[in-house]
Design a protein around this motif. Structure first.
Motif, PDB file in Angstrom:
ATOM      1  N   VAL A  45       0.914  -1.233   0.062  1.00 46.15           N
ATOM      2  CA  VAL A  45      -0.211   0.106   0.023  1.00 46.15           C
ATOM      3  C   VAL A  45       1.003   1.147  -0.148  1.00 46.15           C
ATOM      4  N   SER A  46       0.688   2.123  -1.106  1.00 47.39           N
ATOM      5  CA  SER A  46       1.550   3.250  -1.161  1.00 47.39           C
ATOM      6  C   SER A  46       0.747   4.600  -1.267  1.00 47.39           C
ATOM      7  N   SER A  47       1.650   5.638  -1.406  1.00 52.12           N
ATOM      8  CA  SER A  47       0.989   7.055  -1.619  1.00 52.12           C
ATOM      9  C   SER A  47       1.163   7.371  -3.262  1.00 52.12           C
ATOM     10  N   TYR A  48       1.268   6.298  -4.219  1.00 47.75           N
ATOM     11  CA  TYR A  48       1.407   6.533  -5.535  1.00 47.75           C
ATOM     12  C   TYR A  48       0.482   7.296  -6.175  1.00 47.75           C
ATOM     13  N   ASP A  49       0.563   7.888  -7.187  1.00 42.71           N
ATOM     14  CA  ASP A  49      -0.316   8.625  -8.009  1.00 42.71           C
ATOM     15  C   ASP A  49      -1.331   7.803  -8.539  1.00 42.71           C
ATOM     16  N   ARG A  50      -2.422   7.734  -8.314  1.00 41.09           N
ATOM     17  CA  ARG A  50      -3.417   6.940  -8.877  1.00 41.09           C
ATOM     18  C   ARG A  50      -3.733   7.158 -10.211  1.00 41.09           C
ATOM     19  N   GLY A  52      -1.396   7.953 -12.554  1.00 39.39           N
ATOM     20  CA  GLY A  52      -0.224   7.494 -13.348  1.00 39.39           C
ATOM     21  C   GLY A  52       0.807   8.487 -13.702  1.00 39.39           C
ATOM     22  N   ALA A  53       0.212   9.705 -13.244  1.00 42.60           N
ATOM     23  CA  ALA A  53       1.430  10.882 -13.101  1.00 42.60           C
ATOM     24  C   ALA A  53       2.461  10.798 -11.978  1.00 42.60           C
ATOM     25  N   ASN A  54       3.110  11.693 -11.576  1.00 43.93           N
ATOM     26  CA  ASN A  54       4.087  11.680 -10.661  1.00 43.93           C
ATOM     27  C   ASN A  54       3.923  12.389  -9.380  1.00 43.93           C
ATOM     28  N   ALA A  55       2.547  12.914  -9.053  1.00 39.46           N
ATOM     29  CA  ALA A  55       2.334  13.317  -7.815  1.00 39.46           C
ATOM     30  C   ALA A  55       2.247  12.122  -6.701  1.00 39.46           C
ATOM     31  N   ASP A  56       3.462  11.655  -6.383  1.00 38.23           N
ATOM     32  CA  ASP A  56       3.161  10.245  -5.512  1.00 38.23           C
ATOM     33  C   ASP A  56       3.246  10.372  -4.109  1.00 38.23           C
ATOM     34  N   ASP A 165       3.106  19.282   2.943  1.00 34.19           N
ATOM     35  CA  ASP A 165       2.977  19.412   1.561  1.00 34.19           C
ATOM     36  C   ASP A 165       2.919  17.919   1.113  1.00 34.19           C
ATOM     37  N   SER A 166       3.587  17.206   1.309  1.00 33.78           N
ATOM     38  CA  SER A 166       4.076  15.891   0.837  1.00 33.78           C
ATOM     39  C   SER A 166       4.226  14.668   1.877  1.00 33.78           C
ATOM     40  N   PHE A 167       3.496  14.003   2.136  1.00 36.13           N
ATOM     41  CA  PHE A 167       3.714  12.553   2.907  1.00 36.13           C
ATOM     42  C   PHE A 167       3.780  11.230   2.089  1.00 36.13           C
ATOM     43  N   TYR A 168       5.121  10.809   1.778  1.00 37.90           N
ATOM     44  CA  TYR A 168       5.188   9.592   0.972  1.00 37.90           C
ATOM     45  C   TYR A 168       5.165   8.418   1.902  1.00 37.90           C
ATOM     46  N   TYR A 169       4.614   7.388   1.295  1.00 38.47           N
ATOM     47  CA  TYR A 169       4.710   6.107   2.059  1.00 38.47           C
ATOM     48  C   TYR A 169       4.600   4.763   1.128  1.00 38.47           C
TER      49      TYR A 169
END
Length: 380
Positions: A45-50, A52-56, A165-169
């Motif tokens: 489970v991740s914060s990837y951009d659903r 398909g772009a790069n706002a992950d 602003d950005s929390f990646y996981y």
């Protein structure tokens, strides 16, 4: 014969975790399983951009709670990775991480996000241990095994004043088609602090002062408490950070562990640096190894900062009814420094209620006027 029980017990064996992360035995631990078929489906489970772009990454507004994992079981979380972009100072103390197993209403993990990863003073630093590590740049990693039978839910709450602003996981887990063994224990982690841990005297000049050294403490009265638990399980370690309010060496305190309701500890140490497997005030420089370390080592002065950790991967401390893990703050609790900690253990559910999480303001590290050497203030 390979079974799910064998796999799960292997995953939960602390020495396996240690061997896999440290590479100490080359083929032992989890690495030994590379030639064996596995009975799970690997999930992430991740914060990837659903799109398909790069706002992950996700955005977490001030005051908001983000649910970053909500999955059905049975399964075992094997790795968590976070990195955070926030304009707010000390956001590591202001973001709160919580984990819930099997629809429980009270979290089994609750801590400021930095403290959970061993960063107890709100600042980033690099270190590597078997279960926790911080990599360049600001990459937070946890390798504790976290089993769940029915459901796992993980949340992050922003108690700061600024948006994140950005929390990646990335959260990696193993999904199983069969139930976990009935004796599988749940992962727990509890945050505590003492700001300050109030010492019983300020009338001392140095660590060798007879007034302090001759004080007796056989039952842990006044000790700093890392954690208390009821149920059956085993204690696997602690991360701790100290902000000194006073001059001198902060680590003369002994560790004391009380198993199954003991009035006097059956495990009693010889000094703080000894428990964390260093020696002589941690020597001349910081260090970090698979199961112990002092990655931040301050001078022996008021205002100095230190961070330490110890994981009992070789031999977790078991309990059948209850457990209390403590340490003195200075010999016999004479010192009045600030202490922040997270204890880690596995146990049956339900677990005892955690102490209320201190407010954000209370969690911010600062020097307090406690008196004593190097502190110009008076006792509060």
């Amino acid at each position: 014969m390979f079974t799910l029980t064998t796999l799960v017990l292997g995953l939960l064996t602390a020495t396996g975790i240690s061997s896999a992360q440290s590479g100490a035995d080359g083929t032992g631990g989890i690495m030994a399983g590379l030639i064996t078929p596995h009975a799970y489906v690997q999930k992430r489970v991740s914060s990837y951009d659903r799109t398909g772009a790069n706002a992950d990454a996700i955005h977490i507004a001030a005051g908001a709670t983000a649910t970053i994992l909500d999955e059905s079981g049975p399964g075992i979380i094997t790795h968590i990775w976070f990195t955070i972009a926030s304009p707010e100072d000390l956001h590591l103390k202001k973001l709160v991480l919580r984990m819930y197993w099997d629809d429980e209403s009270s979290p089994s993990v609750e801590a400021p996000i930095g403290d959970f990863f061993g960063l107890g003073l709100g600042q980033y630093f690099l270190y590597e241990s078997a279960p926790l590590s911080v990599a360049p740049d600001k990459a937070l990693n946890a390798f504790f095994q976290m089993p769940f039978r029915k459901k796992a839910r993980i949340t992050v709450t922003n108690q700061g004043q600024e948006d994140v602003d950005s929390f990646y996981y990335n959260i990696d887990y193993r999904a199983y088609s069969q139930p976990l063994p009935s004796d599988t224990l749940y992962f727990h982690a509890e945050y505590r602090q003492a700001t300050p841990a109030k010492g019983w005297t300020t009338d001392w000049k140095s660590n060798g002062d007879p007034l302090v050294n001759d004080k007796k403490n056989l039952n842990g009265d006044g000790n700093y408490v890392w954690m208390e638990a009821t149920g059956r399980g085993h204690f696997v370690g602690v991360t701790m950070s100290v902000l000194q309010n006073q001059d001198g060496w902060w680590g003369e305190g002994d560790d004391m562990f009380f198993v199954d309701g003991e009035k006097t500890p059956s495990i009693n140490g010889t000094g703080t640096e000894d428990y964390f497997l260093g020696a002589w005030d941690f020597g001349s420089h910081p260090f970090s190894y698979a199961s112990f370390g002092a990655p931040v080592k301050g001078e022996e002065l008021a205002g100095s900062r230190s961070s330490v950790y110890r994981f009992h991967l070789d031999s977790p401390i078991p309990f059948t009814r209850s457990f209390k893990a403590t340490i003195e703050h200075g010999h016999a609790n004479a010192r009045s420094d600030n202490m922040f900690s997270v204890a880690y253990w596995y146990q049956t559910e339900p677990h005892a209620a955690f102490p209320p999480l201190p407010s954000v303001e209370e969690r911010i590290p600062r020097i307090y006027p406690v008196g004593g050497p190097g502190n110009a203030g008076k006792n509060p």
